[in-house]
Design a protein around this motif. Structure first.
Motif, PDB file in Angstrom:
ATOM      1  N   GLN A  33       0.762  -1.087  -0.006  1.00 58.98           N
ATOM      2  CA  GLN A  33       0.107  -0.212   0.028  1.00 58.98           C
ATOM      3  C   GLN A  33       0.953   1.298   0.155  1.00 58.98           C
ATOM      4  O   GLN A  33       0.633   2.336  -0.697  1.00 58.98           O
ATOM      5  CB  GLN A  33      -0.887  -0.048   1.091  1.00 58.98           C
ATOM      6  CG  GLN A  33      -1.869   1.056   1.310  1.00 58.98           C
ATOM      7  CD  GLN A  33      -2.846   1.360  -0.004  1.00 58.98           C
ATOM      8  OE1 GLN A  33      -3.671   0.333  -0.121  1.00 58.98           O
ATOM      9  NE2 GLN A  33      -2.828   2.646  -0.485  1.00 58.98           N
ATOM     10  N   GLU A  66      -1.487   5.888 -11.261  1.00 60.36           N
ATOM     11  CA  GLU A  66      -2.772   5.344 -11.187  1.00 60.36           C
ATOM     12  C   GLU A  66      -2.904   4.124 -11.924  1.00 60.36           C
ATOM     13  O   GLU A  66      -3.674   3.133 -11.169  1.00 60.36           O
ATOM     14  CB  GLU A  66      -3.938   6.321 -11.860  1.00 60.36           C
ATOM     15  CG  GLU A  66      -4.965   5.968 -11.526  1.00 60.36           C
ATOM     16  CD  GLU A  66      -6.233   7.060 -12.378  1.00 60.36           C
ATOM     17  OE1 GLU A  66      -7.413   6.424 -12.740  1.00 60.36           O
ATOM     18  OE2 GLU A  66      -6.162   8.116 -12.358  1.00 60.36           O
ATOM     19  N   PRO A 116      -2.910  -0.509  -8.723  1.00 58.25           N
ATOM     20  CA  PRO A 116      -3.440  -1.610  -8.655  1.00 58.25           C
ATOM     21  C   PRO A 116      -2.588  -3.023  -8.925  1.00 58.25           C
ATOM     22  O   PRO A 116      -2.901  -3.994  -8.186  1.00 58.25           O
ATOM     23  CB  PRO A 116      -4.435  -1.612  -9.493  1.00 58.25           C
ATOM     24  CG  PRO A 116      -4.650  -0.256 -10.106  1.00 58.25           C
ATOM     25  CD  PRO A 116      -3.405   0.122  -9.877  1.00 58.25           C
ATOM     26  N   LYS A 117      -1.624  -2.861  -9.712  1.00 53.58           N
ATOM     27  CA  LYS A 117      -0.728  -4.264 -10.096  1.00 53.58           C
ATOM     28  C   LYS A 117       0.147  -4.442  -8.965  1.00 53.58           C
ATOM     29  O   LYS A 117       0.152  -5.519  -8.616  1.00 53.58           O
ATOM     30  CB  LYS A 117       0.413  -3.680 -11.309  1.00 53.58           C
ATOM     31  CG  LYS A 117      -0.544  -3.198 -12.502  1.00 53.58           C
ATOM     32  CD  LYS A 117       0.668  -2.966 -13.706  1.00 53.58           C
ATOM     33  CE  LYS A 117      -0.259  -2.282 -14.965  1.00 53.58           C
ATOM     34  NZ  LYS A 117       0.722  -1.755 -15.824  1.00 53.58           N
ATOM     35  N   LYS A 142      -2.262  -5.961  -5.996  1.00 53.37           N
ATOM     36  CA  LYS A 142      -2.614  -7.395  -6.267  1.00 53.37           C
ATOM     37  C   LYS A 142      -1.510  -8.320  -6.478  1.00 53.37           C
ATOM     38  O   LYS A 142      -1.592  -9.553  -6.260  1.00 53.37           O
ATOM     39  CB  LYS A 142      -3.526  -7.301  -7.603  1.00 53.37           C
ATOM     40  CG  LYS A 142      -4.586  -6.519  -7.235  1.00 53.37           C
ATOM     41  CD  LYS A 142      -5.569  -6.544  -8.528  1.00 53.37           C
ATOM     42  CE  LYS A 142      -6.788  -5.701  -8.404  1.00 53.37           C
ATOM     43  NZ  LYS A 142      -7.466  -5.547  -9.514  1.00 53.37           N
TER      44      LYS A 142
END
Length: 197
Positions: free
Chosen positions: A64, A72, A76-77, A80
């Motif tokens: 995080q 942006e 997310p990559k 995850k």
């Protein structure tokens, strides 16, 4: 002279390997992280400088924190992926040269020359980053190397206690999800970008 690798091995490392944007749920173990390092550390660097300093973000909190420093599209990559890795570079790598390159006083080449250290750290940590990718692929893992982040934010978040270390690039790591890759981009033949002088 070493023997030529098999076509299957060359495919694994180069020809059919891909940069992944997503991964399966299969975890990556601490033993696999150590195995990657234990391979990549043998890759050649100038005078055995080994300036790369890796931070393996395996916890949700670390991922995080890293994601907040990226674009942006990349956040997310990172969140995850089973592991996200910061390949950093230590501009005071020369302090270790008496141990790593004991054949001569290589440390003296860099003492008092911050500009030379910065160039050498960038060049050789980038090499080590490439060795990281090759080692991961050779061990059955996939990577997603990326730019698209704020170096200053990454350095403040992860290297504040070691100001001579700066970020070079980031890579995600895991078992790639085939649904996350694009169609293979073209690669030119020898003649396009090469000259034999």
């Amino acid at each position: 002279m070493t023997e030529k690798l098999s076509d299957a091995a060359l495919d694994t490392i180069f020809r059919t390997a891909r940069s992944y944007n997503g991964y399966t749920d299969q975890p990556v173990s601490d033993a696999e992280l150590h195995a990657i390092w234990d391979l990549m550390k043998w890759g050649p660097t100038s005078a055995n400088q080994l300036p790369a300093r890796l931070i393996w973000c395996v916890s949700d909190a670390a991922k995080q924190k890293l994601a907040e420093c990226t674009s942006e599209q990349n956040a997310p990559k990172i969140l995850k992926a089973p592991v996200s890795v910061i390949i950093g570079m230590d501009e005071n790598f020369h302090e270790y040269l008496p141990e790593l390159f004991p054949h001569t006083d290589a440390k003296a080449w860099f003492d008092g020359n911050a500009e030379l250290r910065a160039v050498s750290a960038m060049r050789n940590s980038t090499l080590q980053g490439a060795y990281f990718i090759i080692a991961a692929r050779a061990l059955g893992l996939d990577t997603g190397p990326m730019s698209g982040f704020d170096n200053g934010k990454v350095d403040a978040a992860f290297f504040a206690d070691t100001p001579a270390v700066r970020s070079n690039f980031i890579a995600t790591l895991g078992h790639g999800d085939p649904a996350s890759i694009f169609d293979r981009s073209p690669r030119p033949g020898f003649e396009k970008f090469n000259r034999v002088a």
